[in-house]
Design a protein around this motif. Sequence first.
Motif, mmCIF file in Angstrom:
data_model
loop_
_atom_site.group_PDB
_atom_site.id
_atom_site.type_symbol
_atom_site.label_atom_id
_atom_site.label_comp_id
_atom_site.label_asym_id
_atom_site.label_seq_id
_atom_site.Cartn_x
_atom_site.Cartn_y
_atom_site.Cartn_z
ATOM 1 N N LEU A 43 0.823 -1.203 0.000
ATOM 2 C CA LEU A 43 0.000 0.000 0.000
ATOM 3 C C LEU A 43 0.866 1.264 0.000
ATOM 4 O O LEU A 43 0.506 2.269 -0.624
ATOM 5 C CB LEU A 43 -0.951 0.001 1.195
ATOM 6 N N SER A 44 1.998 1.198 0.663
ATOM 7 C CA SER A 44 2.915 2.349 0.654
ATOM 8 C C SER A 44 3.450 2.606 -0.745
ATOM 9 O O SER A 44 3.492 3.750 -1.207
ATOM 10 C CB SER A 44 4.080 2.110 1.606
ATOM 11 N N TYR A 45 3.854 1.548 -1.446
ATOM 12 C CA TYR A 45 4.326 1.706 -2.827
ATOM 13 C C TYR A 45 3.221 2.245 -3.726
ATOM 14 O O TYR A 45 3.468 3.108 -4.571
ATOM 15 C CB TYR A 45 4.841 0.385 -3.386
ATOM 16 N N ALA A 46 2.022 1.750 -3.554
ATOM 17 C CA ALA A 46 0.901 2.224 -4.367
ATOM 18 C C ALA A 46 0.626 3.699 -4.088
ATOM 19 O O ALA A 46 0.370 4.474 -5.014
ATOM 20 C CB ALA A 46 -0.337 1.380 -4.087
ATOM 21 N N LEU A 47 0.692 4.097 -2.840
ATOM 22 C CA LEU A 47 0.459 5.499 -2.480
ATOM 23 C C LEU A 47 1.519 6.408 -3.095
ATOM 24 O O LEU A 47 1.204 7.468 -3.629
ATOM 25 C CB LEU A 47 0.448 5.658 -0.959
ATOM 26 N N ILE A 48 2.769 5.970 -3.042
ATOM 27 C CA ILE A 48 3.849 6.766 -3.643
ATOM 28 C C ILE A 48 3.631 6.896 -5.148
ATOM 29 O O ILE A 48 3.790 7.974 -5.723
ATOM 30 C CB ILE A 48 5.219 6.143 -3.319
ATOM 31 N N ALA A 49 3.248 5.815 -5.816
ATOM 32 C CA ALA A 49 3.006 5.862 -7.260
ATOM 33 C C ALA A 49 1.859 6.807 -7.597
ATOM 34 O O ALA A 49 1.949 7.599 -8.539
ATOM 35 C CB ALA A 49 2.709 4.456 -7.777
ATOM 36 N N VAL A 50 0.790 6.763 -6.833
ATOM 37 C CA VAL A 50 -0.359 7.641 -7.074
ATOM 38 C C VAL A 50 0.028 9.102 -6.840
ATOM 39 O O VAL A 50 -0.350 9.992 -7.620
ATOM 40 C CB VAL A 50 -1.558 7.232 -6.189
ATOM 41 N N LEU A 51 0.793 9.366 -5.801
ATOM 42 C CA LEU A 51 1.233 10.734 -5.529
ATOM 43 C C LEU A 51 2.142 11.260 -6.639
ATOM 44 O O LEU A 51 2.024 12.422 -7.046
ATOM 45 C CB LEU A 51 1.939 10.816 -4.177
ATOM 46 N N LEU A 52 3.028 10.426 -7.155
ATOM 47 C CA LEU A 52 3.890 10.856 -8.260
ATOM 48 C C LEU A 52 3.081 11.132 -9.528
ATOM 49 O O LEU A 52 3.363 12.081 -10.259
ATOM 50 C CB LEU A 52 4.963 9.807 -8.541
ATOM 51 N N MET A 53 2.069 10.307 -9.791
ATOM 52 C CA MET A 53 1.223 10.549 -10.963
ATOM 53 C C MET A 53 0.453 11.856 -10.812
ATOM 54 O O MET A 53 0.347 12.646 -11.755
ATOM 55 C CB MET A 53 0.256 9.380 -11.175
ATOM 56 N N GLY A 99 8.200 23.057 -13.778
ATOM 57 C CA GLY A 99 8.643 21.937 -12.949
ATOM 58 C C GLY A 99 8.925 20.671 -13.716
ATOM 59 O O GLY A 99 8.972 19.600 -13.125
ATOM 60 N N GLY A 100 9.139 20.764 -15.007
ATOM 61 C CA GLY A 100 9.484 19.585 -15.778
ATOM 62 C C GLY A 100 10.780 18.966 -15.292
ATOM 63 O O GLY A 100 10.979 17.766 -15.398
ATOM 64 N N ASP A 101 11.642 19.797 -14.755
ATOM 65 C CA ASP A 101 12.904 19.289 -14.240
ATOM 66 C C ASP A 101 12.702 18.513 -12.942
ATOM 67 O O ASP A 101 13.514 17.660 -12.601
ATOM 68 C CB ASP A 101 13.880 20.431 -14.002
ATOM 69 N N ALA A 102 11.633 18.796 -12.239
ATOM 70 C CA ALA A 102 11.389 18.087 -10.984
ATOM 71 C C ALA A 102 11.079 16.620 -11.237
ATOM 72 O O ALA A 102 11.488 15.753 -10.474
ATOM 73 C CB ALA A 102 10.240 18.737 -10.225
ATOM 74 N N LEU A 103 10.375 16.335 -12.312
ATOM 75 C CA LEU A 103 10.019 14.956 -12.619
ATOM 76 C C LEU A 103 10.917 14.351 -13.683
ATOM 77 O O LEU A 103 10.687 13.235 -14.117
ATOM 78 C CB LEU A 103 8.561 14.887 -13.078
ATOM 79 N N GLY A 104 11.936 15.070 -14.104
ATOM 80 C CA GLY A 104 12.828 14.592 -15.151
ATOM 81 C C GLY A 104 13.466 13.243 -14.871
ATOM 82 O O GLY A 104 13.473 12.374 -15.746
ATOM 83 N N PRO A 105 14.009 13.013 -13.684
ATOM 84 C CA PRO A 105 14.625 11.704 -13.420
ATOM 85 C C PRO A 105 13.633 10.548 -13.511
ATOM 86 O O PRO A 105 13.963 9.486 -14.021
ATOM 87 C CB PRO A 105 15.150 11.843 -11.992
ATOM 88 N N PHE A 106 12.409 10.743 -13.038
ATOM 89 C CA PHE A 106 11.416 9.678 -13.117
ATOM 90 C C PHE A 106 11.006 9.434 -14.562
ATOM 91 O O PHE A 106 10.829 8.300 -14.988
ATOM 92 C CB PHE A 106 10.183 10.033 -12.278
ATOM 93 N N GLU A 107 10.863 10.511 -15.323
ATOM 94 C CA GLU A 107 10.496 10.369 -16.719
ATOM 95 C C GLU A 107 11.618 9.676 -17.491
ATOM 96 O O GLU A 107 11.358 8.851 -18.370
ATOM 97 C CB GLU A 107 10.207 11.739 -17.320
ATOM 98 N N GLU A 108 12.856 9.997 -17.149
ATOM 99 C CA GLU A 108 13.983 9.369 -17.829
ATOM 100 C C GLU A 108 14.032 7.866 -17.538
ATOM 101 O O GLU A 108 14.369 7.069 -18.412
ATOM 102 C CB GLU A 108 15.277 10.028 -17.387
ATOM 103 N N LEU A 109 13.671 7.482 -16.337
ATOM 104 C CA LEU A 109 13.663 6.059 -15.991
ATOM 105 C C LEU A 109 12.547 5.293 -16.691
ATOM 106 O O LEU A 109 12.763 4.211 -17.236
ATOM 107 C CB LEU A 109 13.501 5.888 -14.475
#
Length: 76
Positions: free
Chosen positions: A12-22, A34-44
């Motif tokens: 549930l913690s992993y799911a919550l983190i994923a939902v918050l990031l989305m 803020g595109g740079d804020a999510l840049g590392p996640f988008e790159e992955l």
Amino acid sequence: MDKVLVVTVVLLSYALIAVLLMALGRRVRRSGRGGDALGPFEELWHPAAHRARAEVRTHDSRREPAPSPGDPPQDC
């Protein structure tokens, strides 16, 4: 029973983190900053989109050359 509870809490913690990031991603993209804020996640998770966004940033940062004093005016 305790192991089941621990596994459930971790999942549930992993799911919550994923939902918050989305949600953060949607909010940042709508606001256009803020595109740079999510840049590392988008790159992955989506390298092609990251490369395209970097290309757009490069294109946006370029300036059009100023006209020479003797050039005729151009209509936009």
